[in-house]
Design a protein around this motif. Structure first.
Motif, short mmCIF file in Angstrom:
data_model
loop_
_atom_site.label_atom_id
_atom_site.label_comp_id
_atom_site.label_asym_id
_atom_site.label_seq_id
_atom_site.Cartn_x
_atom_site.Cartn_y
_atom_site.Cartn_z
N ASP A 283 -12.43 -6.48 9.54
CA ASP A 283 -11.55 -6.32 8.39
C ASP A 283 -11.26 -7.71 7.82
N GLU A 284 -10.52 -7.79 6.73
CA GLU A 284 -10.37 -9.08 6.06
C GLU A 284 -9.41 -10.04 6.77
N SER B 90 -9.17 -0.37 5.28
CA SER B 90 -8.77 -0.57 6.67
C SER B 90 -8.67 0.76 7.41
N GLU C 282 -6.93 -5.48 11.60
CA GLU C 282 -5.74 -6.23 11.19
C GLU C 282 -5.09 -6.93 12.38
N LYS D 117 0.82 -1.20 0.00
CA LYS D 117 0.00 0.00 0.00
C LYS D 117 0.86 1.25 0.00
MG LIG Z 1 -6.79 -3.44 4.54
#
Ligand SMILES: [Mg+2]
Ligand SMILES: Nc1ncnc2c1ncn2[C@@H]1O[C@H](COP(=O)(O)OP(=O)(O)OP(=O)(O)O)[C@@H](O)[C@H]1O
Length: 427
Positions: free
Chosen positions: A192-193, A87, A115, A43
């Motif tokens: 979140d994932e 996020s 996370e 990112k």
């Molecule tokens: Mg994320």
């Protein structure tokens, strides 16, 4: 009805590169977490791209002017590519970080699973963390006691309850973290994932649990890259692109638009927004198949030379680099590779953009088997600069020479000219 969550013109500015140290800090963790963590590094790269809202050279907007609402009892998915700001938005909503601008409103007790590394205190045991999280949610010790066994059962970490969570494997950590938020009775659940870290069986149990919670009227906002899952779990979805909300609507529609966009990008060859790993000192910015005259192709015709053009952008001079191009099936089987090292072709990068061509001669892939191309650039000492897996996708078609070929995939991926004749049988 007042919304359970309201995001009003929220923006978040970060300093560039502030979280860059992450990956190296995690020595002995499983690959899935490493991949997960490397997302953070990716990112950082993403924001070196043009089009980001940078108002000076050292900062950029991870989220820009985002507004949407989630109604009580609604399940909403947040989708978008790596680095889109998902996020960040969840962290703002969970009050882990302050928005730079704008405001949020939350009506109800909020539990969030973000996370790996947020939410639990590493030095505290699993048991202590459960109580700590419960009290953060405003529950009494008695209320937490009442849920405790359910949490432990769901998490399957019973044996390690009195071990500090810093000794947990990533899977154990996420299992306990999910069990806590999913059982400590929040009215609003933000996920979140992280679930991607767990095994498939655990993921399924989490999704089932989230569906139960959704049915029982909880409000859910969650991030997922699993596009099949979203319409099953959510009524609506919010799509983020480079920090901005670009679409809010019925989950099925938003997912469809998102996937259409991904496919368009895979075919136009713009690689700047792709998921990638590497330190980013050099990056593939464009790539695509071309014909003998360098004109872009949209499909590959079997039997032709497979010619790939790629543009690499370097932030500094890098002599002694090497490029690897791998062509594979949709299932991930590598069919062929071209490697500048193997061909003794020197790659000397200078700051700025440069183009390369890789030509595979007479590639005979059976029509009907689409191909994917992955690109990797590294230094001589194998420091990874950029790796874009599945950067491009092409259909393979036949022409006059290959019209006789069947397209059944069971006949193999490579199509060879075959000659048959009768011969004398053995006595
Ligand atoms: Mg994320
Ligand atoms: N603490 C931080 N400091 C500086 N930049 C950050 C920080 N956290 C995130 N970023 C950057 O903000 C942008 C948005 O990141 P975010 O984690 O919100 O994206 P995401 O949509 O969750 O992506 P992914 O799908 O990979 O998880 C990225 O460019 C990221 O590098």
């Amino acid at each position: 009805m007042k919304p359970a969550l309201r995001v009003e013109n929220v923006s978040k500015r970060y300093a560039i590169g502030a979280n860059q140290a992450m990956v190296g800090d995690l020595p002995n963790i499983t690959d899935s977490v490493r991949r997960f963590a490397s997302g953070t590094l990716r990112k950082v790269r993403a924001l070196l791209q043009p089009g980001r809202f940078a108002d000076d050279a050292n900062s950029f907007w991870a989220v820009k002017d985002a507004s949407f609402e989630v109604n009580p009892g609604e399940a909403v998915a947040l989708i978008g590519r790596n680095g889109a700001g998902k996020s960040t938005l969840l962290k703002v909503l969970s009050r882990i970080t302050e928005p730079t601008q704008g405001r949020i409103e939350i009506r109800g007790r909020l539990g969030s699973l973000l996370e790996v590394g947020t939410g639990f205190h590493p030095e505290l045991t699993g048991r202590e963390n459960v109580y700590m999280n419960g009290s953060i949610l405003g529950m009494s010790r008695r209320e937490i006691n009442a849920k405790f066994d359910q949490i432990v059962e769901f998490s399957e970490v019973g044996k390690f309850l009195d071990t500090p969570v810093k000794r947990y494997s990533s899977g154990m950590y996420v299992r306990l973290a999910f069990a806590v938020v999913a059982h400590l009775d929040p009215e609003i659940l933000i996920v979140d994932e992280v679930l991607a870290v767990g095994d498939a069986n655990f993921q399924k149990r989490c999704i089932d649990r989230m569906m139960d919670l959704a049915r029982s009227g909880k409000t859910i906002l969650f991030v997922s890259h699993n596009m099949q899952q979203i319409p099953r779990l959510c009524q609506r979805a919010v799509m983020l692109e480079r920090g901005q909300v670009v679409e809010v609507g019925p989950a099925g529609d938003v997912v469809q638009h998102y996937m259409d966009q991904l496919l368009v990008d895979a075919r136009t060859g713009d690689l700047r927004n792709k998921t990638r790993t590497g330190d980013g000192r050099a990056k593939f910015v464009r790539a695509g198949l071309v014909d003998n005259d360098g004109r872009p192709l949209t499909v590959f015709t079997t039997g032709d030379d497979l010619i790939l053009h790629m543009d690499v952008e370097a932030t500094t001079d890098l002599p002694d680099a090497n490029i690897l191009v791998a062509v594979q099936t949709l299932h991930g089987t590598r069919l062929i590779s071209g490697w500048t090292d193997e061909s003794h072709f020197p790659v000397t990068l200078t700051k700025g953009r440069q183009g390369y061509e890789c030509r595979f001669k007479n590639v005979a892939i059976r029509p009907g088997n689409p191909i994917m191309v992955s690109l990797r650039i590294a230094l001589e000492n194998q420091t990874l600069l950029d790796f874009v897996e599945n950067a491009l996708v092409y259909d393979v078609v036949g022409d006059d020479r290959s019209r006789h070929l069947y397209t059944n995939t069971e006949l193999g991926v490579i199509a060879y000219d075959t000659e048959w004749k009768g011969v004398k049988a053995a006595e």
